[in-house]
Design an enzyme around this catalytic site. Structure first.
Site, PDB file in Angstrom:
ATOM      1  N   HIS A 184     -54.118 -22.376  14.302  1.00 18.76           N
ATOM      2  CA  HIS A 184     -55.191 -21.811  15.120  1.00 18.76           C
ATOM      3  C   HIS A 184     -55.280 -20.363  14.661  1.00 18.76           C
ATOM      4  CE1 HIS A 184     -57.683 -21.557  18.878  1.00 18.76           C
ATOM      5  NE2 HIS A 184     -57.571 -20.303  18.516  1.00 18.76           N
TER       6      HIS A 184
ATOM      7  N   HIS B  71     -62.448 -31.445  28.950  1.00 20.65           N
ATOM      8  CA  HIS B  71     -61.982 -30.868  30.215  1.00 20.65           C
ATOM      9  C   HIS B  71     -62.864 -31.461  31.304  1.00 20.65           C
ATOM     10  CE1 HIS B  71     -59.439 -27.614  28.595  1.00 20.65           C
ATOM     11  NE2 HIS B  71     -60.325 -27.525  27.625  1.00 20.65           N
TER      12      HIS B  71
ATOM     13  N   HIS C 246     -57.919 -33.435  20.359  1.00 20.94           N
ATOM     14  CA  HIS C 246     -57.154 -33.323  21.612  1.00 20.94           C
ATOM     15  C   HIS C 246     -57.382 -34.584  22.431  1.00 20.94           C
ATOM     16  CE1 HIS C 246     -56.350 -28.995  21.021  1.00 20.94           C
ATOM     17  NE2 HIS C 246     -57.508 -29.029  20.395  1.00 20.94           N
ATOM     18  N   LEU C 247     -56.296 -35.289  22.721  1.00 16.69           N
ATOM     19  CA  LEU C 247     -56.422 -36.538  23.491  1.00 16.69           C
ATOM     20  C   LEU C 247     -55.955 -36.393  24.939  1.00 16.69           C
ATOM     21  CD1 LEU C 247     -55.271 -39.220  20.869  1.00 16.69           C
ATOM     22  CD2 LEU C 247     -57.587 -38.849  21.743  1.00 16.69           C
ATOM     23  N   ARG C 248     -55.298 -35.275  25.259  1.00 17.98           N
ATOM     24  CA  ARG C 248     -54.754 -35.054  26.613  1.00 17.98           C
ATOM     25  C   ARG C 248     -53.699 -36.110  26.939  1.00 17.98           C
ATOM     26  NH1 ARG C 248     -56.721 -30.313  25.558  1.00 17.98           N
ATOM     27  NH2 ARG C 248     -58.879 -29.968  26.168  1.00 17.98           N
TER      28      ARG C 248
ATOM     29  N   ALA D 142     -62.064 -23.557  27.778  1.00 19.08           N
ATOM     30  CA  ALA D 142     -62.655 -23.669  26.440  1.00 19.08           C
ATOM     31  C   ALA D 142     -62.459 -25.081  25.918  1.00 19.08           C
ATOM     32  CB  ALA D 142     -61.990 -22.676  25.501  1.00 19.08           C
TER      33      ALA D 142
ATOM     34  N   HIS E 284     -60.373 -25.660  12.540  1.00 21.13           N
ATOM     35  CA  HIS E 284     -61.681 -25.277  13.081  1.00 21.13           C
ATOM     36  C   HIS E 284     -62.177 -23.938  12.531  1.00 21.13           C
ATOM     37  CE1 HIS E 284     -58.833 -23.368  15.761  1.00 21.13           C
ATOM     38  NE2 HIS E 284     -58.678 -24.416  16.527  1.00 21.13           N
TER      39      HIS E 284
ATOM     40  N   LEU F 295     -62.985 -22.483  21.719  1.00 19.58           N
ATOM     41  CA  LEU F 295     -62.272 -21.473  20.932  1.00 19.58           C
ATOM     42  C   LEU F 295     -61.820 -22.096  19.618  1.00 19.58           C
ATOM     43  CD1 LEU F 295     -60.270 -19.762  23.787  1.00 19.58           C
ATOM     44  CD2 LEU F 295     -62.100 -18.748  22.427  1.00 19.58           C
TER      45      LEU F 295
ATOM     46  N   ASP G 240     -62.002 -31.208  16.727  1.00 22.82           N
ATOM     47  CA  ASP G 240     -61.494 -30.356  17.818  1.00 22.82           C
ATOM     48  C   ASP G 240     -62.095 -30.820  19.150  1.00 22.82           C
ATOM     49  OD1 ASP G 240     -59.984 -28.417  19.067  1.00 22.82           O
ATOM     50  OD2 ASP G 240     -61.377 -26.789  18.611  1.00 22.82           O
TER      51      ASP G 240
ATOM     52  N   HIS H 196     -58.366 -33.244  13.551  1.00 23.94           N
ATOM     53  CA  HIS H 196     -58.034 -32.263  14.620  1.00 23.94           C
ATOM     54  C   HIS H 196     -58.614 -32.782  15.934  1.00 23.94           C
ATOM     55  CE1 HIS H 196     -57.441 -27.904  16.016  1.00 23.94           C
ATOM     56  NE2 HIS H 196     -57.816 -28.601  17.078  1.00 23.94           N
TER      57      HIS H 196
ATOM     58  N   LYS I  24     -48.208 -27.503  14.470  1.00 23.88           N
ATOM     59  CA  LYS I  24     -49.359 -26.680  14.864  1.00 23.88           C
ATOM     60  C   LYS I  24     -48.918 -25.313  15.347  1.00 23.88           C
ATOM     61  CE  LYS I  24     -53.604 -25.634  15.926  1.00 23.88           C
ATOM     62  NZ  LYS I  24     -54.451 -26.179  16.971  1.00 23.88           N
TER      63      LYS I  24
ATOM     64  N   ASN J 179     -50.885 -29.655  22.320  1.00 31.50           N
ATOM     65  CA  ASN J 179     -50.917 -28.659  23.403  1.00 31.50           C
ATOM     66  C   ASN J 179     -51.039 -29.301  24.787  1.00 31.50           C
ATOM     67  OD1 ASN J 179     -53.638 -29.351  22.799  1.00 31.50           O
ATOM     68  ND2 ASN J 179     -54.395 -27.419  23.613  1.00 31.50           N
TER      69      ASN J 179
HETATM   70  C1  NCD Z   1     -58.760 -26.610  22.886  1.00 31.74           C
HETATM   71  C2  NCD Z   1     -58.244 -27.321  24.135  1.00 31.74           C
HETATM   72  O1  NCD Z   1     -58.954 -27.340  25.143  1.00 31.74           O
HETATM   73  O2  NCD Z   1     -57.141 -27.858  24.087  1.00 31.74           O
HETATM   74  N1  NCD Z   1     -59.919 -25.849  23.232  1.00 31.74           N
HETATM   75  C3  NCD Z   1     -60.898 -25.441  22.391  1.00 31.74           C
HETATM   76  O3  NCD Z   1     -61.787 -24.710  22.812  1.00 31.74           O
HETATM   77  N2  NCD Z   1     -60.932 -25.821  21.130  1.00 31.74           N
HETATM   78  C4  NCD Z   1     -57.690 -25.781  22.300  1.00 31.74           C
HETATM   79  C5  NCD Z   1     -57.995 -25.268  20.930  1.00 31.74           C
HETATM   80  O4  NCD Z   1     -58.031 -26.023  19.955  1.00 31.74           O
HETATM   81  O5  NCD Z   1     -58.219 -24.066  20.804  1.00 31.74           O
HETATM   82 ZN    ZN Z   2     -58.088 -27.708  18.961  1.00 39.27          ZN
END
Ligand code: NCD
Ligand code: ZN
Length: 344
Positions: free
Chosen positions: A136, A251, A15-17, A263, A174, A219, A247, A13, A99, A41
């Site tokens: 989620h 940011h 996030h690579l943006r 988050a 998560h 989150l 996760d 899990h 997802k 996302n």
């Molecule tokens: C994630 C994100 O910033 O893309 N943020 C987080 O707090 N985990 C989104 C997510 O997985 O809820």
């Molecule tokens: Zn996530």
């Protein structure tokens, strides 16, 4: 034990943006992990196999030379996702899951699902094709306390999903509560949960330690100590239903240190080292490999990585901030000591 060698882990899990941020974030994960389930996302979200193929190419272009890191792509489930989108995903070589975000639950989730029942035909197609549904698992109703959103999701939706689609592969992403662990531990059928390192390390006091701590805001929220303990027991149990999913969600610093901060915890730079710290504290370093490197591939029907990595008990200092293009990102455990170090 001062040294441990494990099969190369994967992150189930992540996030690579996108854009310039990839050049910082992809190498941080590719250094230690063989593969990662990449969250969809983005803005706009990764909705189709064509979107996923293009995003995958951008990720591969940001991999360090010589790396054989493999991004495992996911599609973002919306109320307009079709049964044909699912068929195409199942036939593709590189889309491994879909997802589910409840609309409004978290970062970039406005295209998410408002009513789960509306996408039941699509979920049925996923069950038929063996494509996992990654959840989620939180409700978003404003009258539900934010610390209870996961428990209420389980009560309202998860049992019904399980009995409606008994063959559906599901991952409760998560997991943050003992309620989640109780459900996953005993539910029939192919169900699993990912567990982040920050939910294993911290309880909700860490959000308010000496003041407001935006870099611990993610989150689902970190929860009470008894929930953290239940997560540690599950992760270190060796049970194949639990596996590593950071996760890690970077940011820019200014977006977190704000009057309405984003988050997400950026844990990728020391993720495997921090998991080792948690497993060591639980006296379970010998089970790190199952959680980090074996259980995830088994659930997804993939072989574990062939090569290994070695960690040594040699403390080092995490930087206070990392540079990412024109921005800075504050990593988890910024400025503090990390006990384990990758050595080979
Ligand atoms: C994630 C994100 O910033 O893309 N943020 C987080 O707090 N985990 C989104 C997510 O997985 O809820
Ligand atoms: Zn996530």
């Amino acid at each position: 034990m001062n040294r441990i060698r494990i099969r190369r882990p994967d992150d189930w899990h992540l996030h690579l943006r996108d854009g310039a941020m990839l050049n910082t974030v992809v190498p941080a994960t590719a250094r230690n992990f063989g593969r990662a389930i990449v969250m969809p996302n983005l803005k706009p979200p990764v909705r189709t196999v064509a979107d996923a193929a293009a995003y995958r190419e951008r990720i591969l272009a940001a991999c360090p030379a010589g790396s054989d890191f493999e991004p495992l792509m996911t599609l973002y489930l919306t109320e307009t996702t079709s049964v044909d989108d699912i068929r195409q995903a199942a036939e593709s070589e590189f889309v491994h899951a879909v997802k589910y975000y409840p609309a409004g639950a978290t970062t970039n989730s406005d295209s998410g699902v408002r009513e789960l029942e509306r996408v039941y035909p699509v979920i049925e197609a996923m069950e038929k094709h063996g494509l996992p549904l990654l959840m989620h698992g939180e409700v978003t109703d404003s009258d539900i306390d934010v610390f209870d959103r996961e428990a209420v999701f389980i009560e309202r939706h998860l049992e019904k999903l399980r009995s409606t689609f008994p063959g559906l592969k599901m991952v409760l992403e998560h997991a943050t509560t003992s309620d989640a662990i109780d459900f996953v531990q005993s539910a029939p059928g192919p169900i699993a949960a990912t567990i982040t390192v920050h939910h294993l390390m911290f309880n909700r006091n860490a959000l308010f330690e000496g003041g407001l701590r935006p870099h611990h805001y993610c989150l689902p929220l970190i929860k009470r100590e008894r929930h953290r303990q239940a997560l540690v027991v599950a992760a270190t149990s060796g049970n194949e239903r639990y596996f590593l999913g950071t996760d890690s969600a970077p940011h820019p610093k200014h977006a977190k240190e704000s009057d309405c901060g984003c988050a997400g915890v950026y844990s990728a730079p020391a993720a495997i080292e921090l998991y080792a710290e948690v497993f060591e504290a639980a006296g379970a370093l010998d089970r790190l490999e199952a959680f980090a490197s074996l259980n995830g591939p088994a659930f997804y029907g993939l072989a574990p990585n062939e090569d290994t990595i070695e960690l040594e008990r040699t403390p080092w200092q995490m930087e206070r901030e990392l540079t990412a293009d024109d921005d800075t990102i504050v990593p988890l455990r910024a400025g503090s000591e990390i006990v384990w170090r990758r050595v080979d």
